[in-house]
Design an enzyme around this catalytic site. Structure first.
Site, PDB file in Angstrom:
ATOM      1  N   HIS A  83       0.837  -1.205   0.000  1.00 57.97           N
ATOM      2  CA  HIS A  83       0.000   0.000   0.000  1.00 57.97           C
ATOM      3  C   HIS A  83       0.869   1.251   0.000  1.00 57.97           C
ATOM      4  O   HIS A  83       1.899   1.320   0.659  1.00 57.97           O
ATOM      5  CB  HIS A  83      -1.032  -0.001   1.126  1.00 57.97           C
ATOM      6  CG  HIS A  83      -0.509   0.232   2.517  1.00 57.97           C
ATOM      7  ND1 HIS A  83      -0.242   1.492   3.014  1.00 57.97           N
ATOM      8  CD2 HIS A  83      -0.229  -0.623   3.521  1.00 57.97           C
ATOM      9  CE1 HIS A  83       0.167   1.386   4.271  1.00 57.97           C
ATOM     10  NE2 HIS A  83       0.198   0.121   4.600  1.00 57.97           N
ATOM     11  N   ASP A 125       5.871   2.128   7.364  1.00 58.45           N
ATOM     12  CA  ASP A 125       4.476   1.797   7.001  1.00 58.45           C
ATOM     13  C   ASP A 125       3.958   2.829   6.012  1.00 58.45           C
ATOM     14  O   ASP A 125       3.448   3.850   6.422  1.00 58.45           O
ATOM     15  CB  ASP A 125       3.629   1.747   8.278  1.00 58.45           C
ATOM     16  CG  ASP A 125       2.230   1.209   8.027  1.00 58.45           C
ATOM     17  OD1 ASP A 125       1.978   0.718   6.918  1.00 58.45           O
ATOM     18  OD2 ASP A 125       1.403   1.302   8.941  1.00 58.45           O
ATOM     19  N   GLU A 155      -5.177   2.124   2.242  1.00 60.71           N
ATOM     20  CA  GLU A 155      -5.201   1.006   3.198  1.00 60.71           C
ATOM     21  C   GLU A 155      -5.389   1.538   4.610  1.00 60.71           C
ATOM     22  O   GLU A 155      -6.010   0.901   5.443  1.00 60.71           O
ATOM     23  CB  GLU A 155      -3.895   0.209   3.090  1.00 60.71           C
ATOM     24  CG  GLU A 155      -3.914  -1.110   3.856  1.00 60.71           C
ATOM     25  CD  GLU A 155      -3.324  -1.026   5.251  1.00 60.71           C
ATOM     26  OE1 GLU A 155      -3.315  -2.046   5.944  1.00 60.71           O
ATOM     27  OE2 GLU A 155      -2.878   0.051   5.670  1.00 60.71           O
ATOM     28  N   GLU A 156      -4.808   2.722   4.871  1.00 57.48           N
ATOM     29  CA  GLU A 156      -4.711   3.176   6.264  1.00 57.48           C
ATOM     30  C   GLU A 156      -5.967   3.867   6.792  1.00 57.48           C
ATOM     31  O   GLU A 156      -6.546   3.415   7.763  1.00 57.48           O
ATOM     32  CB  GLU A 156      -3.513   4.130   6.432  1.00 57.48           C
ATOM     33  CG  GLU A 156      -2.163   3.464   6.196  1.00 57.48           C
ATOM     34  CD  GLU A 156      -1.758   2.476   7.289  1.00 57.48           C
ATOM     35  OE1 GLU A 156      -2.591   2.132   8.143  1.00 57.48           O
ATOM     36  OE2 GLU A 156      -0.602   2.041   7.270  1.00 57.48           O
ATOM     37  N   ASP A 172       3.972  -5.382   3.772  1.00 61.18           N
ATOM     38  CA  ASP A 172       3.634  -4.262   4.670  1.00 61.18           C
ATOM     39  C   ASP A 172       4.285  -4.542   6.022  1.00 61.18           C
ATOM     40  O   ASP A 172       3.635  -4.537   7.051  1.00 61.18           O
ATOM     41  CB  ASP A 172       2.100  -4.173   4.808  1.00 61.18           C
ATOM     42  CG  ASP A 172       1.654  -2.909   5.535  1.00 61.18           C
ATOM     43  OD1 ASP A 172       2.501  -2.038   5.814  1.00 61.18           O
ATOM     44  OD2 ASP A 172       0.445  -2.805   5.839  1.00 61.18           O
ATOM     45  N   HIS A 184       2.629   4.110  13.122  1.00 62.75           N
ATOM     46  CA  HIS A 184       1.636   5.200  13.107  1.00 62.75           C
ATOM     47  C   HIS A 184       2.008   6.348  14.051  1.00 62.75           C
ATOM     48  O   HIS A 184       1.133   6.969  14.653  1.00 62.75           O
ATOM     49  CB  HIS A 184       0.230   4.672  13.472  1.00 62.75           C
ATOM     50  CG  HIS A 184      -0.321   3.665  12.508  1.00 62.75           C
ATOM     51  ND1 HIS A 184      -1.580   3.118  12.638  1.00 62.75           N
ATOM     52  CD2 HIS A 184       0.204   3.117  11.382  1.00 62.75           C
ATOM     53  CE1 HIS A 184      -1.794   2.260  11.645  1.00 62.75           C
ATOM     54  NE2 HIS A 184      -0.722   2.246  10.873  1.00 62.75           N
TER      55      HIS A 184
HETATM   56 ZN   LIG Z   1       0.630  -0.598   6.548  1.00 64.23          ZN
END
Ligand SMILES: [Zn+2]
Length: 480
Positions: A295, A307, A341-342, A372, A438
């Site tokens: 992603h 990420d 995706e997030e 990922d 994140h």
């Molecule tokens: Zn991810």
């Protein structure tokens, strides 16, 4: 750690194992053709020597920046990745995807009433809004905090105790699990509180929802992620650091704690974005598709390096290796940079759109090899596939085993495209994956160039192997 991870320390499979493998396959009466081992070894070597992915990741993180769905940076990233694939000689198309557009605003919090504190003392609290959260009024809200350890405790408190309060879900990330190599399990146990906590609190009349960040108690970081309201009432939702959650819980045991919370994110109209599709057309079965994907969108606090800029860099590096070696796989290898995706409480718009647009061809899709996992060392791969496909891939372990990447771990069908095709993902040493996940710490500084090469080598070899396995094992019924 899984027992099988210890076994992976051996550089190659012991001969008795190969013998057992051969016997088993023979007994099933499905003698697979050998994989092109020499080519797979060359692919691995080439991927381990290239810095192509690393330089592309540098650009993605440090010249484009974080790539929130719907943002100008995400749009720039789509163009950039498409251009890289074009330069590698692939057939590139952009398939439109409608995505949410949410933009972070101001986010501050302080405890303005603390039991027994010096008059006038206010304790600053680290917070970050969850993706999709509604805003507080610009001046913020001031309310008592209610601390709960799970949904059961929240429901027991009921409307009387919760109405007008800020609910803190103080659910700890299980670091014992993470330290033992089960960090994804530790993660998924807490995710329901992030995704549905605000809805549950709002249904009892809460003023706002606060989540203990999903990650270890480590450097006072707030971890974002998506929140969903699912048609219910909407209240502002944020995450606080594990240390702040512990502090609030500690003070709450002593008496009433009041918080002033300001969150001013903007929910903007949906944007038109795209999945980037890049085909290396197959020589024998161009209609059969092996997806190699990652992603492209990211969160906005850092620069989305681990990420999942890393995943994009790894699939670009795989494509680069195929180009350098002038390889023409039997089946089409389709690289996909997925969008959205997030920031999606319900899965991911890019995957859903692809499944819809390609519905009639999904039965011709042979695999989704998706990455990922950052740049930690891959001990092997996780797989959702039939026994006969696993048997056909067994010789690949001798290649991957040379760099301690030969472990095969079966997974239940939880991957993004597992409803439609066999799924693969590198199986990495993920003990510290959620430390920075994140957060503001997810930047290019986190990247291990060697791990990037190892993961690129793994997905390149897997992709080429899946483009080469015999017809009968892909026609075998799907695992589900
Ligand atoms: Zn991810």
């Amino acid at each position: 750690m899984y027992l099988s991870q210890y076994l992976s320390k051996a550089p190659a499979l012991p001969s008795f194992f190969i013998l057992i493998t051969t016997l088993t396959v023979g007994a099933l009466g499905a003698e697979p053709e050998a994989l092109p081992i020499a080519t797979l070894e060359q692919i691995q070597t080439a991927a381990l020597q290239s810095d192509y992915g690393y330089t592309r990741l540098d650009y993605l993180c440090n010249k484009i920046g974080p790539r929130m769905s719907g943002s100008p940076q995400a749009a720039a990233a789509v163009q950039y990745v498409a251009e890289q694939f074009r330069e590698l000689g692939l057939e590139v198309s952009l398939e439109p995807v409608s995505v949410p557009h949410w933009a972070r605003g101001q986010e501050t919090a302080e405890l303005v009433k603390i039991p027994g504190a010096q008059p006038g003392f206010k304790q600053k609290v680290i917070v970050t809004a969850l993706g999709g959260s509604v805003a507080t009024p610009p001046e913020g809200i001031t309310a008592s905090v209610v601390v709960v350890k799970d949904f059961e405790e929240l429901d027991k408190l009921g409307k009387e105790a919760v109405r007008g309060k800020i609910v803190l879900f103080n659910v700890a990330f299980d670091t014992k699990l993470a330290d033992a190599g089960f960090s994804h399990e530790a993660y998924v146990r807490v995710v329901p509180y992030r995704v549905t906590g605000a809805k549950r609190a709002a249904e009892l009349g809460a003023a706002a929802s606060l989540l203990r960040s999903i990650g270890p108690r480590n450097f006072r970081l707030a971890h974002t992620g998506s929140v969903g309201y699912f048609g219910g009432p909407k209240i502002p939702a944020a995450a606080t650091s594990a240390e702040d959650a512990d502090l609030i819980a500690h003070l709450y045991r002593e008496g009433s704690v009041v918080m002033h919370l300001v969150l001013t994110p903007n929910i903007l109209p949906d944007e038109r974005s795209a999945n980037v599709i890049a085909d290396l057309r197959g020589s024998e079965h161009p209609e059969q598709i092996v997806i190699v994907s990652a992603h492209l969108d990211s969160w906005d606090l850092g620069t989305g390096a681990i990420d999942n800029g890393a995943g994009i860099a790894e699939i670009l590096q795989a494509a680069r290796v195929f180009q350098q070696m002038k390889l023409r796989p039997k089946r089409t290898i389709r690289f996909i940079a997925w969008m959205n995706e997030e920031n999606a409480a319900n899965g991911g718009n890019g995957y859903d759109q692809y499944a819809e647009d390609h519905r009639s061809e999904l039965s011709k899709h042979v695999a989704d090899i998706e990455i990922d996992v950052g740049t930690w060392h891959p001990v092997g791969y996780e797989v959702y596939a039939s026994e006969s496909l696993l048997s056909a891939l067994r010789p690949l372990r001798t290649v991957l085993g040379k760099i301690s990447s030969g472990v095969v771990q079966r997974r239940p069908g939880h991957g993004d495209m597992d409803d439609f095709m066999p799924g693969f993902e590198p199986f990495v040493d993920n003990r510290s994956y959620y430390d920075s996940h994140h957060t503001v710490a997810d930047t290019f500084a986190m990247i291990d160039p060697r791990g990037l090469q190892e993961n690129a080598a793994l997905v390149a070899a897997l992709g080429y192997a899946m483009a080469s396995v015999p017809e009968e094992v892909i026609q075998h019924p799907r695992p589900k």
